[in-house]
Design a protein around this motif. Structure first.
Motif, PDB file in Angstrom:
ATOM      1  N   PRO A  48       0.807  -1.232   0.000  1.00 51.44           N
ATOM      2  CA  PRO A  48       0.000   0.000   0.000  1.00 51.44           C
ATOM      3  C   PRO A  48       0.835   1.275   0.000  1.00 51.44           C
ATOM      4  O   PRO A  48       0.528   2.208  -0.751  1.00 51.44           O
ATOM      5  N   ILE A  49       1.865   1.362   0.807  1.00 58.02           N
ATOM      6  CA  ILE A  49       2.635   2.595   0.912  1.00 58.02           C
ATOM      7  C   ILE A  49       3.567   2.771  -0.293  1.00 58.02           C
ATOM      8  O   ILE A  49       3.562   3.804  -0.963  1.00 58.02           O
ATOM      9  N   LEU A  50       4.364   1.742  -0.566  1.00 54.64           N
ATOM     10  CA  LEU A  50       5.273   1.819  -1.718  1.00 54.64           C
ATOM     11  C   LEU A  50       4.500   1.969  -3.026  1.00 54.64           C
ATOM     12  O   LEU A  50       4.952   2.626  -3.968  1.00 54.64           O
ATOM     13  N   GLY A  51       3.313   1.344  -3.083  1.00 54.18           N
ATOM     14  CA  GLY A  51       2.486   1.474  -4.278  1.00 54.18           C
ATOM     15  C   GLY A  51       2.069   2.913  -4.525  1.00 54.18           C
ATOM     16  O   GLY A  51       2.044   3.384  -5.669  1.00 54.18           O
ATOM     17  N   LYS A  52       1.729   3.636  -3.430  1.00 55.68           N
ATOM     18  CA  LYS A  52       1.365   5.045  -3.569  1.00 55.68           C
ATOM     19  C   LYS A  52       2.543   5.856  -4.116  1.00 55.68           C
ATOM     20  O   LYS A  52       2.382   6.731  -4.971  1.00 55.68           O
ATOM     21  N   VAL A  53       3.734   5.565  -3.605  1.00 54.56           N
ATOM     22  CA  VAL A  53       4.926   6.257  -4.086  1.00 54.56           C
ATOM     23  C   VAL A  53       5.135   5.965  -5.575  1.00 54.56           C
ATOM     24  O   VAL A  53       5.469   6.856  -6.365  1.00 54.56           O
ATOM     25  N   ARG A  54       4.907   4.693  -5.958  1.00 54.42           N
ATOM     26  CA  ARG A  54       5.067   4.312  -7.375  1.00 54.42           C
ATOM     27  C   ARG A  54       4.138   5.107  -8.266  1.00 54.42           C
ATOM     28  O   ARG A  54       4.542   5.643  -9.302  1.00 54.42           O
ATOM     29  N   TYR A  55       2.849   5.175  -7.888  1.00 51.80           N
ATOM     30  CA  TYR A  55       1.880   5.885  -8.720  1.00 51.80           C
ATOM     31  C   TYR A  55       2.166   7.383  -8.759  1.00 51.80           C
ATOM     32  O   TYR A  55       1.950   8.046  -9.778  1.00 51.80           O
ATOM     33  N   PHE A  56       2.677   7.937  -7.660  1.00 49.09           N
ATOM     34  CA  PHE A  56       3.045   9.360  -7.641  1.00 49.09           C
ATOM     35  C   PHE A  56       4.173   9.632  -8.630  1.00 49.09           C
ATOM     36  O   PHE A  56       4.105  10.569  -9.438  1.00 49.09           O
ATOM     37  N   LEU A  57       5.221   8.794  -8.576  1.00 49.55           N
ATOM     38  CA  LEU A  57       6.343   8.979  -9.498  1.00 49.55           C
ATOM     39  C   LEU A  57       5.928   8.743 -10.949  1.00 49.55           C
ATOM     40  O   LEU A  57       6.398   9.416 -11.866  1.00 49.55           O
ATOM     41  N   GLU A  58       5.018   7.783 -11.163  1.00 47.32           N
ATOM     42  CA  GLU A  58       4.521   7.517 -12.509  1.00 47.32           C
ATOM     43  C   GLU A  58       3.752   8.725 -13.039  1.00 47.32           C
ATOM     44  O   GLU A  58       3.839   9.061 -14.224  1.00 47.32           O
ATOM     45  N   LYS A  59       2.999   9.378 -12.147  1.00 43.65           N
ATOM     46  CA  LYS A  59       2.192  10.529 -12.552  1.00 43.65           C
ATOM     47  C   LYS A  59       3.062  11.695 -12.992  1.00 43.65           C
ATOM     48  O   LYS A  59       2.758  12.377 -13.972  1.00 43.65           O
ATOM     49  N   ILE A  60       4.156  11.943 -12.266  1.00 39.53           N
ATOM     50  CA  ILE A  60       5.011  13.073 -12.611  1.00 39.53           C
ATOM     51  C   ILE A  60       6.162  12.658 -13.526  1.00 39.53           C
ATOM     52  O   ILE A  60       7.036  13.466 -13.837  1.00 39.53           O
ATOM     53  N   GLY A  61       6.144  11.403 -13.980  1.00 37.04           N
ATOM     54  CA  GLY A  61       7.206  10.901 -14.852  1.00 37.04           C
ATOM     55  C   GLY A  61       7.443  11.722 -16.103  1.00 37.04           C
ATOM     56  O   GLY A  61       8.590  12.045 -16.436  1.00 37.04           O
ATOM     57  N   PRO A  62       6.382  12.085 -16.857  1.00 34.16           N
ATOM     58  CA  PRO A  62       6.606  12.882 -18.074  1.00 34.16           C
ATOM     59  C   PRO A  62       7.346  14.188 -17.803  1.00 34.16           C
ATOM     60  O   PRO A  62       8.231  14.579 -18.566  1.00 34.16           O
ATOM     61  N   GLU A  63       6.978  14.862 -16.707  1.00 31.60           N
ATOM     62  CA  GLU A  63       7.642  16.116 -16.382  1.00 31.60           C
ATOM     63  C   GLU A  63       9.101  15.876 -15.971  1.00 31.60           C
ATOM     64  O   GLU A  63      10.000  16.637 -16.344  1.00 31.60           O
ATOM     65  N   LEU A  64       9.338  14.797 -15.200  1.00 27.89           N
ATOM     66  CA  LEU A  64      10.708  14.481 -14.807  1.00 27.89           C
ATOM     67  C   LEU A  64      11.583  14.199 -16.022  1.00 27.89           C
ATOM     68  O   LEU A  64      12.725  14.662 -16.111  1.00 27.89           O
ATOM     69  N   ARG A  65      11.041  13.418 -16.967  1.00 29.12           N
ATOM     70  CA  ARG A  65      11.826  13.107 -18.160  1.00 29.12           C
ATOM     71  C   ARG A  65      12.069  14.366 -18.988  1.00 29.12           C
ATOM     72  O   ARG A  65      13.166  14.576 -19.506  1.00 29.12           O
ATOM     73  N   GLN A  66      11.030  15.195 -19.127  1.00 33.25           N
ATOM     74  CA  GLN A  66      11.153  16.377 -19.971  1.00 33.25           C
ATOM     75  C   GLN A  66      12.193  17.348 -19.432  1.00 33.25           C
ATOM     76  O   GLN A  66      12.982  17.909 -20.202  1.00 33.25           O
ATOM     77  N   TYR A  67      12.216  17.546 -18.131  1.00 25.71           N
ATOM     78  CA  TYR A  67      13.069  18.589 -17.566  1.00 25.71           C
ATOM     79  C   TYR A  67      14.374  18.073 -16.966  1.00 25.71           C
ATOM     80  O   TYR A  67      15.334  18.841 -16.831  1.00 25.71           O
ATOM     81  N   LEU A  68      14.442  16.793 -16.599  1.00 24.07           N
ATOM     82  CA  LEU A  68      15.619  16.305 -15.882  1.00 24.07           C
ATOM     83  C   LEU A  68      16.393  15.215 -16.602  1.00 24.07           C
ATOM     84  O   LEU A  68      17.625  15.167 -16.507  1.00 24.07           O
ATOM     85  N   PHE A  69      15.706  14.320 -17.287  1.00 26.96           N
ATOM     86  CA  PHE A  69      16.376  13.115 -17.765  1.00 26.96           C
ATOM     87  C   PHE A  69      16.575  13.050 -19.278  1.00 26.96           C
ATOM     88  O   PHE A  69      17.584  12.524 -19.749  1.00 26.96           O
ATOM     89  N   ASP A  70      15.622  13.514 -20.088  1.00 28.76           N
ATOM     90  CA  ASP A  70      15.813  13.508 -21.542  1.00 28.76           C
ATOM     91  C   ASP A  70      16.918  14.481 -21.919  1.00 28.76           C
ATOM     92  O   ASP A  70      16.981  15.613 -21.396  1.00 28.76           O
TER      93      ASP A  70
END
Length: 538
Positions: A48-70
């Motif tokens: 339950p807890i780690l799953g919430k963290v996973r979905y949070f990171l998945e939700k902001i993934g596009p922004e992270l890739r656009q600004y930090l990783f791509d």
């Protein structure tokens, strides 16, 4: 008395601190047991807890890739480098880079052939009057934590074609369309974009002169008319803007549109690169204003048919083109997506046999954008722009009708070099959509279909549209198109030409991954042989 008040304050503070510590713990415990019992998400049932963290990171993934990783060339649909190129042209009228190109020269691709003796500025056939009064930013300090910049008045050359080089659509008609700038706005409907975005685009393009604006299949709106810009009114299978209450074609309404001086041509939309289907607008975008313009019901999703019900083959389609041209006295074109030889051959053959046909053809590549489509259509249906353009140009020339029709190329041609390559491949004019969206503030949030555009571009929500200040963004549109035209003349001069209208097959070359080069005319010859083989197979 004072001591008691202090004690009460301290006690209240303790209660707040305890609540601040206990309530989050209770909330987490509640979520833990709730997620353990729910049946929708497997991960949350076990973690339950780690799953919430996973979905949070998945939700902001596009922004992270656009600004930090791509890296600067990885993003899609446009990389950070392409995006910044558009923004800098629009905001600063700036098109310089330092140190060197970031293009991967080991990859295969098309190049513009330069000459040993390029044209000087004074040798270019460019119309530099009247000057365009615009506004651009100047950066005074660009630090790590803040940027100091100021907007000021700028006077810029319009970078227009000379009168003798103007592209004429519908030559011989009562009202031909003379174009002195090679770049205009591709079809973007009011409804797909909000009224502020359409107004900024109209006023910005109007200020630049020589450009045009395609209304998209949503119909002509008052916001398209805000600026003094030439308009191509697009008619899609839904007939929005030219339909009666029963959804039938309204010839009288077409006539009223044709009487508007800014309306210079009409376009029948047979297809769009990102969606081989009719347009779609979510009900949340269909405001009463949009519903009235389109002739539909407010706040109900709008889907236009896959094709026109008024015709189902080339002869009947050409008949419609002829009827609209005769009724309005203005040029009529078609917008197509090329799927192969058989997409163009019947049209070109009928044009040669009948002496009839459209005044222009917009060739939209499969890499083109849209406000809403389906993944399978956007990714795998319709040839990319360069292949489609060369195929169309080749088949029209084979049937001897190329000189009767103008070709407009569309599909990620957002920089001068890409536009110049398309001109060399056979295009007469260039359509751009998403480049202009970025110039009015688009940040590639990829929410165009949801009415939740965070910067107020692809939304009709009045609260979200507050982000878009028309008076500021309209100048960015002006600057963007001026810089593109300037770049085209710069490239023409490098190729030894006095004007970009002279770019042809002989000025484009292809280099493969091994370093071997192939002139474009040889690629065209191979394409001609392939079309003959395909014709024989059919």
């Amino acid at each position: 008395m004072v001591l008691e008040s202090v004690k009460e304050f301290i006690l209240g503070l303790d209660v707040l601190l305890i609540a601040a510590m206990v309530l989050p713990v209770l909330f987490v415990v509640y979520l833990f047991f709730y997620d353990r019992r729910q049946s929708e998400h497997s991960v949350l049932r076990n973690y339950p807890i780690l799953g919430k963290v996973r979905y949070f990171l998945e939700k902001i993934g596009p922004e992270l890739r656009q600004y930090l990783f791509d890296n600067d060339s990885e993003g899609r649909p446009f990389s950070r480098r392409q995006f910044e190129n558009i923004v800098k042209r629009g905001k600063y009228l700036h098109d310089l880079i330092g140190f060197g190109s970031q293009r991967d020269f080991e990859e295969s691709g098309f190049y513009i052939k330069n000459t040993l003796f390029p044209k000087q500025l004074e040798e270019l056939d460019v119309d530099e009057e009247p000057k365009v009064k615009t506004k651009a930013y100047t950066i005074y300090h660009d630090g790590l934590f803040y940027r100091k910049e100021k907007r000021g008045d700028v006077e810029e050359s319009p970078w227009l074609l000379r009168d003798e080089d103007a592209v004429v659509i519908g030559e011989g008609l009562a009202h031909p369309f003379r174009v002195k700038g090679l770049i205009g706005m591709s079809a973007m409907s009011y409804g797909s974009l909000g009224e502020r975005a359409i107004t900024a685009l109209s006023q910005g393009l109007g200020r630049a002169k020589g450009a045009w604006m395609n209304t998209g299949e949503g119909g002509l709106s008052p916001y398209h008319l805000k600026g003094d810009v030439d308009l191509i009114v697009q008619i899609g299978p839904g007939l929005f803007g030219v339909r009666d209450e029963d959804g039938n074609f309204d010839w009288q309404e077409l006539g009223r549109k044709a009487e508007i001086p800014q309306v210079r041509a009409f376009e029948l939309k047979l297809g769009q690169g990102a969606k081989l289907r009719g347009g779609h607008v979510e009900g949340s975008k269909v405001t009463p204003d949009i519903a009235e313009i389109r002739g539909v019901r407010p706040y109900q999703s709008v889907d236009s048919p896959n094709r026109f019900r008024q015709f189902d083959d080339v002869p009947s389609m050409i008949n419609w083109v002829e009827r609209i041209r005769s009724y309005t006295g203005k040029p009529v074109g078609i917008k197509i997506v090329v799927g192969g030889y058989e997409s163009v051959e019947p049209l070109a053959r009928y044009m040669a046999e009948s002496g009839q046909g459209p005044d222009f053809i917009t060739v939209d590549g499969g890499e083109g954008g849209t406000g809403a489509s389906f993944q399978e259509l956007a990714d795998s249906v319709g040839l990319p722009n360069k292949t489609a353009l060369m195929l169309t140009d080749t088949i029209l020339r084979k049937h001897g009708v190329r000189d009767r029709v103008k070709l407009i190329a569309s599909g990620k041609l957002v920089t001068p070099d890409q536009a110049a390559i398309a001109l060399g491949m056979g295009a007469d004019l260039i359509n751009i959509a998403r480049g202009f969206m970025i110039s009015v503030g688009c940040i590639q949030a990829l929410r165009c279909h949801s009415n939740e555009c965070p910067v107020g571009v692809a939304t009709t929500d009045p609260d979200l549209q507050r982000a878009l200040v028309v008076e500021e963004k309209e100048y960015r549109v002006t600057n963007y198109v001026l810089s593109l035209r300037r770049g085209l003349f710069r490239l023409a001069g490098a190729a030894g030409l006095s004007s970009p209208v002279k770019l042809g097959h002989e000025h484009i070359i292809y280099k493969d991954r091994s370093g071997a080069i192939v002139p474009l005319h040889r690629i065209i010859q191979n394409l001609e042989q392939e079309t003959l083989s395909e014709k024989a197979a059919i």
